[in-house]
Design a protein around this motif. Structure first.
Motif, PDB file in Angstrom:
ATOM      1  N   TYR A   1       0.839  -1.193   0.000  1.00  0.00           N
ATOM      2  CA  TYR A   1       0.000   0.000   0.000  1.00  0.00           C
ATOM      3  C   TYR A   1       0.874   1.244   0.000  1.00  0.00           C
ATOM      4  O   TYR A   1       2.049   1.202   0.355  1.00  0.00           O
ATOM      5  N   ASP A   2       0.282   2.335  -0.435  1.00  0.00           N
ATOM      6  CA  ASP A   2       0.975   3.619  -0.448  1.00  0.00           C
ATOM      7  C   ASP A   2       0.886   4.234   0.940  1.00  0.00           C
ATOM      8  O   ASP A   2      -0.209   4.579   1.395  1.00  0.00           O
ATOM      9  N   PRO A   3       2.012   4.361   1.644  1.00  0.00           N
ATOM     10  CA  PRO A   3       1.960   4.901   3.006  1.00  0.00           C
ATOM     11  C   PRO A   3       1.462   6.333   3.067  1.00  0.00           C
ATOM     12  O   PRO A   3       1.095   6.818   4.139  1.00  0.00           O
ATOM     13  N   LYS A   4       1.443   7.016   1.930  1.00  0.00           N
ATOM     14  CA  LYS A   4       0.953   8.386   1.907  1.00  0.00           C
ATOM     15  C   LYS A   4      -0.572   8.440   1.940  1.00  0.00           C
ATOM     16  O   LYS A   4      -1.152   9.485   2.213  1.00  0.00           O
ATOM     17  N   VAL A   5      -1.198   7.295   1.647  1.00  0.00           N
ATOM     18  CA  VAL A   5      -2.658   7.239   1.648  1.00  0.00           C
ATOM     19  C   VAL A   5      -3.130   6.850   3.049  1.00  0.00           C
ATOM     20  O   VAL A   5      -2.717   5.807   3.577  1.00  0.00           O
ATOM     21  N   PRO A   6      -3.960   7.648   3.696  1.00  0.00           N
ATOM     22  CA  PRO A   6      -4.451   7.315   5.049  1.00  0.00           C
ATOM     23  C   PRO A   6      -5.136   5.954   5.064  1.00  0.00           C
ATOM     24  O   PRO A   6      -5.740   5.533   4.075  1.00  0.00           O
ATOM     25  N   GLY A   7      -5.042   5.262   6.195  1.00  0.00           N
ATOM     26  CA  GLY A   7      -5.607   3.925   6.303  1.00  0.00           C
ATOM     27  C   GLY A   7      -7.084   3.871   5.978  1.00  0.00           C
ATOM     28  O   GLY A   7      -7.565   2.915   5.364  1.00  0.00           O
ATOM     29  N   ASN A   8      -7.829   4.908   6.366  1.00  0.00           N
ATOM     30  CA  ASN A   8      -9.267   4.879   6.128  1.00  0.00           C
ATOM     31  C   ASN A   8      -9.637   5.169   4.675  1.00  0.00           C
ATOM     32  O   ASN A   8     -10.809   5.131   4.313  1.00  0.00           O
ATOM     33  N   GLU A   9      -8.632   5.446   3.855  1.00  0.00           N
ATOM     34  CA  GLU A   9      -8.876   5.678   2.438  1.00  0.00           C
ATOM     35  C   GLU A   9      -8.376   4.518   1.574  1.00  0.00           C
ATOM     36  O   GLU A   9      -8.545   4.541   0.357  1.00  0.00           O
ATOM     37  N   ARG A  10      -7.754   3.533   2.201  1.00  0.00           N
ATOM     38  CA  ARG A  10      -7.272   2.383   1.448  1.00  0.00           C
ATOM     39  C   ARG A  10      -8.395   1.370   1.264  1.00  0.00           C
ATOM     40  O   ARG A  10      -9.339   1.329   2.058  1.00  0.00           O
ATOM     41  N   PRO A  11      -8.284   0.505   0.244  1.00  0.00           N
ATOM     42  CA  PRO A  11      -9.286  -0.551   0.058  1.00  0.00           C
ATOM     43  C   PRO A  11      -9.353  -1.444   1.292  1.00  0.00           C
ATOM     44  O   PRO A  11      -8.345  -1.699   1.956  1.00  0.00           O
ATOM     45  N   PHE A  12     -10.545  -1.926   1.611  1.00  0.00           N
ATOM     46  CA  PHE A  12     -10.733  -2.777   2.778  1.00  0.00           C
ATOM     47  C   PHE A  12      -9.775  -3.957   2.780  1.00  0.00           C
ATOM     48  O   PHE A  12      -9.163  -4.296   3.796  1.00  0.00           O
ATOM     49  N   GLU A  13      -9.644  -4.628   1.612  1.00  0.00           N
ATOM     50  CA  GLU A  13      -8.828  -5.836   1.552  1.00  0.00           C
ATOM     51  C   GLU A  13      -7.349  -5.560   1.809  1.00  0.00           C
ATOM     52  O   GLU A  13      -6.634  -6.409   2.343  1.00  0.00           O
ATOM     53  N   VAL A  14      -6.894  -4.350   1.467  1.00  0.00           N
ATOM     54  CA  VAL A  14      -5.502  -3.976   1.736  1.00  0.00           C
ATOM     55  C   VAL A  14      -5.292  -3.818   3.240  1.00  0.00           C
ATOM     56  O   VAL A  14      -4.299  -4.287   3.803  1.00  0.00           O
ATOM     57  N   ASN A  15      -6.232  -3.156   3.897  1.00  0.00           N
ATOM     58  CA  ASN A  15      -6.143  -3.003   5.353  1.00  0.00           C
ATOM     59  C   ASN A  15      -6.273  -4.349   6.061  1.00  0.00           C
ATOM     60  O   ASN A  15      -5.622  -4.591   7.083  1.00  0.00           O
ATOM     61  N   PHE A  16      -7.121  -5.225   5.532  1.00  0.00           N
ATOM     62  CA  PHE A  16      -7.262  -6.558   6.103  1.00  0.00           C
ATOM     63  C   PHE A  16      -5.931  -7.304   6.083  1.00  0.00           C
ATOM     64  O   PHE A  16      -5.494  -7.873   7.091  1.00  0.00           O
ATOM     65  N   PHE A  17      -5.271  -7.293   4.921  1.00  0.00           N
ATOM     66  CA  PHE A  17      -4.011  -8.016   4.821  1.00  0.00           C
ATOM     67  C   PHE A  17      -2.957  -7.406   5.744  1.00  0.00           C
ATOM     68  O   PHE A  17      -2.175  -8.124   6.377  1.00  0.00           O
ATOM     69  N   SER A  18      -2.941  -6.087   5.837  1.00  0.00           N
ATOM     70  CA  SER A  18      -1.984  -5.425   6.720  1.00  0.00           C
ATOM     71  C   SER A  18      -2.205  -5.839   8.172  1.00  0.00           C
ATOM     72  O   SER A  18      -1.253  -6.087   8.920  1.00  0.00           O
ATOM     73  N   LEU A  19      -3.472  -5.919   8.573  1.00  0.00           N
ATOM     74  CA  LEU A  19      -3.798  -6.345   9.926  1.00  0.00           C
ATOM     75  C   LEU A  19      -3.319  -7.768  10.187  1.00  0.00           C
ATOM     76  O   LEU A  19      -2.664  -8.043  11.201  1.00  0.00           O
ATOM     77  N   ILE A  20      -3.622  -8.685   9.276  1.00  0.00           N
ATOM     78  CA  ILE A  20      -3.224 -10.078   9.470  1.00  0.00           C
ATOM     79  C   ILE A  20      -1.710 -10.227   9.441  1.00  0.00           C
ATOM     80  O   ILE A  20      -1.130 -10.991  10.220  1.00  0.00           O
ATOM     81  N   ARG A  21      -1.057  -9.498   8.564  1.00  0.00           N
ATOM     82  CA  ARG A  21       0.409  -9.563   8.503  1.00  0.00           C
ATOM     83  C   ARG A  21       1.019  -9.099   9.821  1.00  0.00           C
ATOM     84  O   ARG A  21       1.928  -9.751  10.356  1.00  0.00           O
ATOM     85  N   ASN A  22       0.521  -7.990  10.366  1.00  0.00           N
ATOM     86  CA  ASN A  22       1.067  -7.483  11.622  1.00  0.00           C
ATOM     87  C   ASN A  22       0.765  -8.413  12.795  1.00  0.00           C
ATOM     88  O   ASN A  22       1.617  -8.618  13.677  1.00  0.00           O
ATOM     89  N   LEU A  23      -0.433  -8.984  12.819  1.00  0.00           N
ATOM     90  CA  LEU A  23      -0.765  -9.935  13.879  1.00  0.00           C
ATOM     91  C   LEU A  23       0.069 -11.203  13.751  1.00  0.00           C
ATOM     92  O   LEU A  23       0.492 -11.796  14.759  1.00  0.00           O
ATOM     93  N   THR A  24       0.314 -11.624  12.519  1.00  0.00           N
ATOM     94  CA  THR A  24       1.154 -12.817  12.301  1.00  0.00           C
ATOM     95  C   THR A  24       2.561 -12.580  12.818  1.00  0.00           C
ATOM     96  O   THR A  24       3.134 -13.425  13.516  1.00  0.00           O
ATOM     97  N   MET A  25       3.124 -11.431  12.475  1.00  0.00           N
ATOM     98  CA  MET A  25       4.482 -11.121  12.921  1.00  0.00           C
ATOM     99  C   MET A  25       4.556 -10.983  14.438  1.00  0.00           C
ATOM    100  O   MET A  25       5.487 -11.469  15.081  1.00  0.00           O
ATOM    101  N   THR A  26       3.556 -10.304  15.009  1.00  0.00           N
ATOM    102  CA  THR A  26       3.537 -10.145  16.463  1.00  0.00           C
ATOM    103  C   THR A  26       3.405 -11.493  17.159  1.00  0.00           C
ATOM    104  O   THR A  26       4.124 -11.784  18.125  1.00  0.00           O
ATOM    105  N   GLY A  27       2.476 -12.323  16.672  1.00  0.00           N
ATOM    106  CA  GLY A  27       2.277 -13.634  17.278  1.00  0.00           C
ATOM    107  C   GLY A  27       3.498 -14.522  17.158  1.00  0.00           C
ATOM    108  O   GLY A  27       3.858 -15.223  18.115  1.00  0.00           O
ATOM    109  N   PHE A  28       4.144 -14.495  16.004  1.00  0.00           N
ATOM    110  CA  PHE A  28       5.298 -15.378  15.796  1.00  0.00           C
ATOM    111  C   PHE A  28       6.506 -14.936  16.619  1.00  0.00           C
ATOM    112  O   PHE A  28       7.115 -15.738  17.330  1.00  0.00           O
ATOM    113  N   TYR A  29       6.836 -13.644  16.541  1.00  0.00           N
ATOM    114  CA  TYR A  29       8.070 -13.191  17.183  1.00  0.00           C
ATOM    115  C   TYR A  29       7.915 -12.866  18.668  1.00  0.00           C
ATOM    116  O   TYR A  29       8.852 -12.374  19.299  1.00  0.00           O
TER     117      TYR A  29
END
Length: 236
Positions: free
Chosen positions: A146-174
């Motif tokens: 995603y473009d970090p210059k674009v606010p989160g609430n303006e990004r497509p839902f599916e992009v924010n979904f993947f970002s959430l799961i990726r961050n939770l995956t990394m947090t859970g694993f490490y």
């Protein structure tokens, strides 16, 4: 830097939140629910233990969602000859727990998993979990950046979904035993105190009195890791 090292650079404690676009929360599933993962922690006060038990007694993800999320997390952090996969560290159990602890995540997680199935069915005529690895990765490649210059609430839902799961995956694993061992974190390891480092003394324009230094600081112990016996007495 390879993909695995790049992922490690993500701030582990930072998980995406406050998503403005939410997936529709479906009605009760007809599938039989699996037993909620039991996550326990040492050193909790009674109130915390009670809350954790209440969360463990609940169940959010259904079997289909768990299977889909397991595949998704392993695509984010796959196993290799050198490293374990996300599922080896029970990351989905962690996400299940977080979804119950932070209910705001629930519509985003459930809605995102529904989106994956819809997208995959539309393009490949199969659910996401039954698609080939190539088909799954092709879908994820469209939402993984995603473009970090674009606010989160303006990004497509599916992009924010993947970002959430990726961050939770990394947090859970490490923050798991496997992940902590992978990065080689050993916690605080105090050395025998050998005085303020020379560069710090120089920075502040001060120095030790040589006579005092000879009496109070044993320079032969510089760099030795402190050790204690089984009774908590300092050995070195």
């Amino acid at each position: 830097m390879d993909r695995r090292k790049s992922l490690k650079s993500i701030v582990l404690g930072s998980v995406a939140g406050g998503l403005a676009i939410h997936g529709c929360k479906p009605s009760a599933e007809t599938e039989q629910l699996v037993e909620s993962p039991k996550i326990t922690y040492p050193g909790r006060v009674p109130l915390e233990e009670e809350l954790i038990q209440e969360l463990n007694d609940e169940q959010f993800l259904n079997p289909h969602e768990i299977a889909t999320l397991t595949i998704l997390c392993d695509l984010i952090l796959p196993a290799s000859a050198e490293f374990k996969a996300a599922s080896d560290a029970e990351v989905v159990d962690f996400i299940e727990f977080m979804a119950k602890d932070v209910p705001a995540y629930q519509p985003d997680i459930r809605g995102g998993l529904m989106w994956l199935d819809h997208k995959c069915n539309t393009e490949n005529s199969v659910e996401f979990k039954d698609a080939t690895a190539e088909q799954q990765k092709a879908i994820l490649d469209e939402i993984a950046y995603y473009d970090p210059k674009v606010p989160g609430n303006e990004r497509p839902f599916e992009v924010n979904f993947f970002s959430l799961i990726r961050n939770l995956t990394m947090t859970g694993f490490y923050t798991s035993k496997i992940g902590i061992e992978e990065i080689g974190y050993k916690g605080n390891m105090p050395n025998v105190w050998d005085g303020v480092p020379d560069d710090v003394l120089e920075q502040h324009g001060v120095s030790y009195d040589e006579e005092w230094l000879a009496k109070c600081v044993d320079q032969s112990t510089r760099g030795i890791i402190a050790e204690w016996d089984e009774n908590g007495n300092l050995i070195t």
